[in-house]
Design an enzyme around this catalytic site. Structure first.
Site, PDB file in Angstrom:
ATOM      1  N   ASN A  86       0.797  -1.221   0.000  1.00 46.43           N
ATOM      2  CA  ASN A  86       0.000   0.000   0.000  1.00 46.43           C
ATOM      3  C   ASN A  86       0.833   1.277   0.000  1.00 46.43           C
ATOM      4  O   ASN A  86       0.290   2.368   0.071  1.00 46.43           O
ATOM      5  CB  ASN A  86      -0.947   0.009   1.207  1.00 46.43           C
ATOM      6  N   ILE A  93       1.069   6.821  -0.042  1.00 44.15           N
ATOM      7  CA  ILE A  93       0.236   5.808   0.599  1.00 44.15           C
ATOM      8  C   ILE A  93      -1.120   5.735  -0.083  1.00 44.15           C
ATOM      9  O   ILE A  93      -1.754   6.762  -0.332  1.00 44.15           O
ATOM     10  CB  ILE A  93       0.049   6.156   2.079  1.00 44.15           C
ATOM     11  N   CYS A  94      -1.568   4.522  -0.350  1.00 47.25           N
ATOM     12  CA  CYS A  94      -2.889   4.314  -0.927  1.00 47.25           C
ATOM     13  C   CYS A  94      -3.868   4.022   0.213  1.00 47.25           C
ATOM     14  O   CYS A  94      -3.890   2.923   0.758  1.00 47.25           O
ATOM     15  CB  CYS A  94      -2.867   3.151  -1.922  1.00 47.25           C
ATOM     16  N   LEU A  95      -4.624   5.041   0.582  1.00 51.41           N
ATOM     17  CA  LEU A  95      -5.664   4.917   1.598  1.00 51.41           C
ATOM     18  C   LEU A  95      -6.956   5.496   1.030  1.00 51.41           C
ATOM     19  O   LEU A  95      -7.025   6.702   0.776  1.00 51.41           O
ATOM     20  CB  LEU A  95      -5.303   5.692   2.873  1.00 51.41           C
ATOM     21  N   ASN A 127      -6.272  -2.631  -2.098  1.00 53.41           N
ATOM     22  CA  ASN A 127      -5.990  -1.207  -2.291  1.00 53.41           C
ATOM     23  C   ASN A 127      -4.503  -0.992  -2.555  1.00 53.41           C
ATOM     24  O   ASN A 127      -3.918  -0.031  -2.078  1.00 53.41           O
ATOM     25  CB  ASN A 127      -6.396  -0.406  -1.051  1.00 53.41           C
TER      26      ASN A 127
END
Length: 179
Positions: A86, A93-95, A127
């Site tokens: 992620n 950051i992939c949030l 994600n």
């Protein structure tokens, strides 16, 4: 019926959220949280994950708030290299909570940081920022953990002890009291 709280403007709200979070006793995976000197729009902290393989290291976090906060989400950046599906090689950051279509002005930074820490402790392959690492996490977890552990050993920041964190907190408290 409970009256809704008005949404504060960015700087006042950020100051309130920072002060509130600095008082948290049970959020031990996020330490040394502070705003940059003379810039409430830039915070940094140290993430101390509690799940293997990341529990052996510490990871420097930078939080940049846009001038339009809380109407636009902050940007989070991990400054420490980490092997994680992620988080990309640039520390982005992939949030989903931070994506503009999911962001709500009522979202609070403590919630965002709790989601971030949970994601570091328990990678979310659905994600993924890096598909190859995500595939490895799903299809060959032994190889993933071996590689992630090697990166923690090689790249992670020094992980302070409880006593060192307590001393730092005490010094900061004294410095704040002098202001």
């Amino acid at each position: 019926m409970k009256k809704e709280e008005p949404i504060m403007d960015g700087p006042k709200r950020m100051q309130n959220e920072l002060m509130m979070m600095m008082g948290y006793k049970n959020f031990d995976q996020l330490q040394l949280l502070q705003a940059a000197k003379d810039n409430i729009y830039k915070w940094d902290a140290l993430i101390l994950p509690n799940s293997p393989p990341y529990d052996k290291g510490a990871f420097s976090l930078e939080i940049d708030f846009p001038k339009e906060y809380p109407f636009r989400p902050p940007t989070l950046h991990i400054n420490t290299k980490i092997y994680h599906p992620n988080i990309n090689e640039k520390g982005q950051i992939c949030l989903p909570i931070l994506e503009p279509e999911h962001w709500k002005p009522t979202s609070r930074i403590d919630t965002v940081l709790q989601v971030l820490v949970a994601t570091i402790n328990d990678p979310q392959p659905e994600n993924a920022y890096i598909v190859e690492i995500s595939n490895q996490f799903v299809n060959d977890p032994q190889k993933f953990f071996k590689m992630a552990d090697a990166w923690v050993t090689r790249y992670s920041d020094y992980r302070p002890t409880e006593q060192q964190l307590a001393r730092i907190a005490k010094r900061r408290k004294k410095a704040l009291m002098k202001k």
